[in-house]
Design an enzyme around this catalytic site. Structure first.
Site, PDB file in Angstrom:
ATOM      1  N   LYS A  10       0.852  -1.202   0.000  1.00  0.00           N
ATOM      2  CA  LYS A  10       0.000   0.000   0.000  1.00  0.00           C
ATOM      3  C   LYS A  10       0.882   1.245   0.000  1.00  0.00           C
ATOM      4  O   LYS A  10       1.701   1.444   0.896  1.00  0.00           O
ATOM      5  CB  LYS A  10      -0.907  -0.007   1.239  1.00  0.00           C
ATOM      6  CG  LYS A  10      -1.732   1.278   1.419  1.00  0.00           C
ATOM      7  CD  LYS A  10      -2.668   1.208   2.640  1.00  0.00           C
ATOM      8  CE  LYS A  10      -3.353   2.555   2.917  1.00  0.00           C
ATOM      9  NZ  LYS A  10      -4.214   2.537   4.124  1.00  0.00           N
ATOM     10  N   ASP A  39      -2.668  10.083   4.022  1.00  0.00           N
ATOM     11  CA  ASP A  39      -4.073   9.705   4.142  1.00  0.00           C
ATOM     12  C   ASP A  39      -4.811  10.708   5.032  1.00  0.00           C
ATOM     13  O   ASP A  39      -4.766  10.619   6.252  1.00  0.00           O
ATOM     14  CB  ASP A  39      -4.177   8.287   4.734  1.00  0.00           C
ATOM     15  CG  ASP A  39      -5.620   7.798   4.833  1.00  0.00           C
ATOM     16  OD1 ASP A  39      -6.519   8.465   4.277  1.00  0.00           O
ATOM     17  OD2 ASP A  39      -5.834   6.737   5.468  1.00  0.00           O
ATOM     18  N   LYS A  49     -10.312  12.651   8.443  1.00  0.00           N
ATOM     19  CA  LYS A  49      -9.854  12.198   9.753  1.00  0.00           C
ATOM     20  C   LYS A  49      -9.801  13.360  10.743  1.00  0.00           C
ATOM     21  O   LYS A  49      -9.630  14.506  10.331  1.00  0.00           O
ATOM     22  CB  LYS A  49      -8.427  11.626   9.629  1.00  0.00           C
ATOM     23  CG  LYS A  49      -8.330  10.289   8.940  1.00  0.00           C
ATOM     24  CD  LYS A  49      -6.895   9.802   8.908  1.00  0.00           C
ATOM     25  CE  LYS A  49      -6.778   8.450   8.219  1.00  0.00           C
ATOM     26  NZ  LYS A  49      -7.469   7.358   8.940  1.00  0.00           N
ATOM     27  N   ASP A  99       1.481   6.092   5.830  1.00  0.00           N
ATOM     28  CA  ASP A  99       0.510   5.203   5.191  1.00  0.00           C
ATOM     29  C   ASP A  99       1.058   4.556   3.904  1.00  0.00           C
ATOM     30  O   ASP A  99       0.358   3.802   3.247  1.00  0.00           O
ATOM     31  CB  ASP A  99      -0.797   5.957   4.919  1.00  0.00           C
ATOM     32  CG  ASP A  99      -2.025   5.075   5.038  1.00  0.00           C
ATOM     33  OD1 ASP A  99      -1.917   3.980   5.627  1.00  0.00           O
ATOM     34  OD2 ASP A  99      -3.091   5.470   4.514  1.00  0.00           O
ATOM     35  N   ASP A 156     -12.342   7.026   3.692  1.00  0.00           N
ATOM     36  CA  ASP A 156     -11.137   6.744   4.485  1.00  0.00           C
ATOM     37  C   ASP A 156     -10.742   5.264   4.403  1.00  0.00           C
ATOM     38  O   ASP A 156      -9.660   4.889   4.849  1.00  0.00           O
ATOM     39  CB  ASP A 156     -11.374   7.161   5.945  1.00  0.00           C
ATOM     40  CG  ASP A 156     -10.082   7.320   6.725  1.00  0.00           C
ATOM     41  OD1 ASP A 156      -9.008   7.271   6.090  1.00  0.00           O
ATOM     42  OD2 ASP A 156     -10.146   7.497   7.955  1.00  0.00           O
ATOM     43  N   GLU A 190      -9.575   3.753   1.970  1.00  0.00           N
ATOM     44  CA  GLU A 190      -8.994   3.895   0.625  1.00  0.00           C
ATOM     45  C   GLU A 190      -7.941   2.848   0.319  1.00  0.00           C
ATOM     46  O   GLU A 190      -7.696   2.540  -0.844  1.00  0.00           O
ATOM     47  CB  GLU A 190      -8.386   5.302   0.471  1.00  0.00           C
ATOM     48  CG  GLU A 190      -6.945   5.466   0.975  1.00  0.00           C
ATOM     49  CD  GLU A 190      -6.779   5.226   2.481  1.00  0.00           C
ATOM     50  OE1 GLU A 190      -7.789   5.302   3.201  1.00  0.00           O
ATOM     51  OE2 GLU A 190      -5.644   4.950   2.918  1.00  0.00           O
ATOM     52  N   ARG A 227      -7.859  -0.395   0.751  1.00  0.00           N
ATOM     53  CA  ARG A 227      -8.392  -1.573   0.056  1.00  0.00           C
ATOM     54  C   ARG A 227      -8.766  -1.257  -1.378  1.00  0.00           C
ATOM     55  O   ARG A 227      -8.756  -2.130  -2.248  1.00  0.00           O
ATOM     56  CB  ARG A 227      -9.572  -2.147   0.855  1.00  0.00           C
ATOM     57  CG  ARG A 227     -10.716  -1.201   1.030  1.00  0.00           C
ATOM     58  CD  ARG A 227     -11.652  -1.605   2.167  1.00  0.00           C
ATOM     59  NE  ARG A 227     -11.145  -1.239   3.483  1.00  0.00           N
ATOM     60  CZ  ARG A 227     -11.770  -1.491   4.627  1.00  0.00           C
ATOM     61  NH1 ARG A 227     -12.939  -2.113   4.631  1.00  0.00           N
ATOM     62  NH2 ARG A 227     -11.242  -1.120   5.778  1.00  0.00           N
TER      63      ARG A 227
HETATM   64  N1  BES Z   1      -4.426   4.230   6.936  1.00  0.00           N
HETATM   65  C1  BES Z   1      -5.611   3.988   7.665  1.00  0.00           C
HETATM   66  C2  BES Z   1      -5.428   2.954   8.765  1.00  0.00           C
HETATM   67  C3  BES Z   1      -4.709   3.417  10.000  1.00  0.00           C
HETATM   68  C4  BES Z   1      -5.336   4.267  10.896  1.00  0.00           C
HETATM   69  C5  BES Z   1      -3.466   2.958  10.289  1.00  0.00           C
HETATM   70  C6  BES Z   1      -4.678   4.668  12.043  1.00  0.00           C
HETATM   71  C7  BES Z   1      -2.820   3.326  11.459  1.00  0.00           C
HETATM   72  C8  BES Z   1      -3.428   4.187  12.317  1.00  0.00           C
HETATM   73  C9  BES Z   1      -6.712   3.465   6.741  1.00  0.00           C
HETATM   74  O1  BES Z   1      -6.698   3.979   5.467  1.00  0.00           O
HETATM   75  C10 BES Z   1      -8.001   3.857   7.363  1.00  0.00           C
HETATM   76  O2  BES Z   1      -8.271   5.023   7.445  1.00  0.00           O
HETATM   77  N2  BES Z   1      -8.793   2.864   7.773  1.00  0.00           N
HETATM   78  C11 BES Z   1     -10.032   3.118   8.401  1.00  0.00           C
HETATM   79  C12 BES Z   1     -11.030   2.119   7.875  1.00  0.00           C
HETATM   80  C13 BES Z   1     -12.447   2.421   8.283  1.00  0.00           C
HETATM   81  C14 BES Z   1     -12.923   3.659   7.593  1.00  0.00           C
HETATM   82  C15 BES Z   1     -13.296   1.234   7.919  1.00  0.00           C
HETATM   83  C16 BES Z   1      -9.853   2.977   9.909  1.00  0.00           C
HETATM   84  O3  BES Z   1      -9.126   2.068  10.338  1.00  0.00           O
HETATM   85  O4  BES Z   1     -10.404   3.786  10.631  1.00  0.00           O
HETATM   86 ZN    ZN Z   2      -4.896   4.635   4.757  1.00  0.00          ZN
HETATM   87 MN    MN Z   3      -7.793   5.818   5.377  1.00  0.00          MN
END
Ligand code: BES
Ligand code: ZN
Ligand code: MN
Length: 496
Positions: A267, A272, A279, A290, A349, A351, A353
């Site tokens: 990835k 992000d 966020k 990220d 968010d 993104e 996947r």
């Molecule tokens: N890059 C983030 C995941 C992340 C968040 C990694 C905080 C480390 C610390 C990912 O893109 C994300 O935002 N995932 C969301 C998914 C949700 C919207 C289903 C998450 O984990 O909140």
């Molecule tokens: Zn992310």
């Molecule tokens: Mn995200």
């Protein structure tokens, strides 16, 4: 940092510092006993005074120990002898380097490598020692105008008591250097801010790997090529930013053409923000990490090339920013992935996947033996497992086993979560083939379930490194994980 491997009698070699282990309670290790003898009992005298109990994590620097060819002797606590294992070995090494990097010694002879670690050979001990030492000496200060004073330590000799262990240890040390170089590459890319480390920057760094090895070939696709291919999910994320996306492939040819490769998909979100589903501000700076999956893929490929492993490996890196620009995707938008499956984007968010699914479909063209994706995918994984193991989910049990084992060997561990059909219902929607989020429950698993729908044609594992790729707070910085795990997995494939 220079490393050499020797088999010399403790205390007889000239050096700035000897590093010796002491077990609890005040029990000198064999090399320490030998130096104690040479010095007329000086070490046991010092230890008896009570300054070093031998507890794991203790260290005591001595100067001018009589009758030794070393200027200093560093005693390092190793904990109880019967509990000395992988983790204690690493901790003792780390403690030794932390003591050394404060001081003025330019070189050191390490005798900790002579300690018995149950089930581990000299190759492993040397590999781990080099990695641990390089890890403790890593700093990222290229963007400070006054970067700190360089460490005095320049060279370390790894000593082994048996001459017959030297050849294997030399091999381990070379592997350790290759892995440490790969980790340094991954850490630097992670630590660079997103205004420097953009998708184009990642592509340029990937391209430069070609110079390090004739066995590496890098291809970079720009937006138009991605459009022609039909990477609708990746391009949907890229709509929100002015920064152009890149789709990077790095092919390492260490085996014959026809040998099915291991494909590593990383990835590469260089920042992000969450997009329209933006966020919160707190710690948002950490979202420069990220792209750590992408960085670990580049680090692992660089290590493979340095070790000249006799396998084929392909790195596949989809890269873009996730920004809330005027053309950004909005909740409820539906896009068509490269696989033909349609996706309702309920949360912009989620993104990672979206860019990974197109990369996973693209990976089919390599007729891979296995595909492993590496992604800072979910905050839920951090809630479930914390920052110690990476999350592992796989559609092929032998692959999961091999990765878990490589994690134990390298100390860069993973922990398996269930990839079960039961969870797929959470991705159902009335308007497309699937939604891109599955609600609050089991967020790390439903993210993997989403990817699973794009990996039906091969053996696949997913590593969620959201908790392991970087540290926050005072120790904020990239860890270089899971380069050690991935590299160990590839080494194991060559050994077996
Ligand atoms: N890059 C983030 C995941 C992340 C968040 C990694 C905080 C480390 C610390 C990912 O893109 C994300 O935002 N995932 C969301 C998914 C949700 C919207 C289903 C998450 O984990 O909140
Ligand atoms: Zn992310
Ligand atoms: Mn995200």
């Amino acid at each position: 940092m220079e490393f050499s491997v020797k088999s010399a009698a403790p205390g007889k070699q000239r050096s700035a510092c000897l590093v010796l282990g002491v077990f609890e309670s005040k029990r000198l290790s064999a090399p320490a006993l030998a130096v104690d003898k040479l010095s007329g009992g000086r070490l046991s005298q010092v230890v008896k005074r009570g300054d070093l109990e031998g507890k794991l994590g203790q260290a005591l620097m001595l100067h001018d120990t009589p009758n030794t060819a070393a200027e200093r002797v560093l005693l390092v606590g190793c904990g109880p002898q019967d509990a000395f294992g992988d983790a204690q070995y690493r901790k003792a090494l780390n403690r030794a380097v932390v003591a050394l990097r404060e001081g003025a010694a330019r070189d050191a002879v390490l005798h900790l490598t002579e300690l018995d670690v149950p089930g581990r050979d000299s190759r492993w001990k040397a590999r781990q020692a080099v990695q641990e030492i390089r890890n403790a000496l890593y700093r990222f200060d290229e963007l400070k105008s006054n970067n700190g004073k360089p460490y005095a330590l320049r060279g370390v000799t790894l000593n082994f008591s048996e001459r017959r262990d030297v050849a294997a240890a030399e091999r381990g040390a070379r592997e350790g250097q290759a892995i440490a170089d790969g980790m340094t590459l991954a850490k630097n890319l992670g630590n660079l801010p997103s205004n420097v480390c953009t998708p184009s920057y990642l592509a340029k760094q990937a391209k430069s790997l070609e110079k390090s090895s004739r066995k590496i070939k890098v291809t970079v696709l720009e937006r138009a090529a991605m459009e022609r291919l039909g990477m609708g999910a990746l391009l949907a994320v890229a709509r929100g930013t002015h920064e152009p996306p890149r789709f990077i492939t790095v092919e390492y040819h260490g085996a014959q053409r026809g040998v099915a490769p291991v494909v590593l998909v990383g990835k590469g979100i260089t920042f992000d923000t969450g997009g329209i589903s933006i966020k919160p501000a707190d710690k948002m700076d950490e979202m420069k990490y990220d792209m750590s999956g992408a960085a670990s893929v580049l680090g692992t490929l660089s290590a493979c090339a340095a070790m000249q492993l006799p396998i084929n490996v392909v790195g596949v890196i989809p890269s873009t920013e996730n920004m809330p620009g005027g053309s950004a995707i909005k909740p409820g938008d539906i896009v068509k992935s490269l696989s033909g499956q349609t996706i309702e984007i309920l949360n912009t968010d989620a993104e990672g996947r979206l860019i990974l699914c197109d990369a996973l479909t693209y990976s089919e063209r390599y007729k891979p033996d296995v595909v492993i994706d590496i992604a800072t995918l979910t905050g839920a994984c951090v809630i479930a497992l914390g920052k110690h193991p990476s999350g592992l989910l796989s559609n092929h049990a032998p692959l999961a086993q091999a990765l878990l084992k490589a994690g134990e060997t390298s100390g860069d561990r993973a922990w398996e979560l269930p990839l079960w059909e039961d969870y797929q219902d959470q991705l159902k929607t009335n308007f497309a083939d699937m939604a891109n989020v599955g609600g609050r429950e089991a967020g790390a698993i439903t993210a993997a379930c989403f990817l699973w729908r794009f990996t039906k044609k091969y053996h696949w594992a997913h590593l969620d490194i959201a908790g392991t790729a970087w540290l926050g707070g005072e120790q904020k910085g990239s860890t270089g994980r899971p380069v050690p795990l991935l590299t160990q997995y590839l080494i194991d494939r060559c050994d077996n």
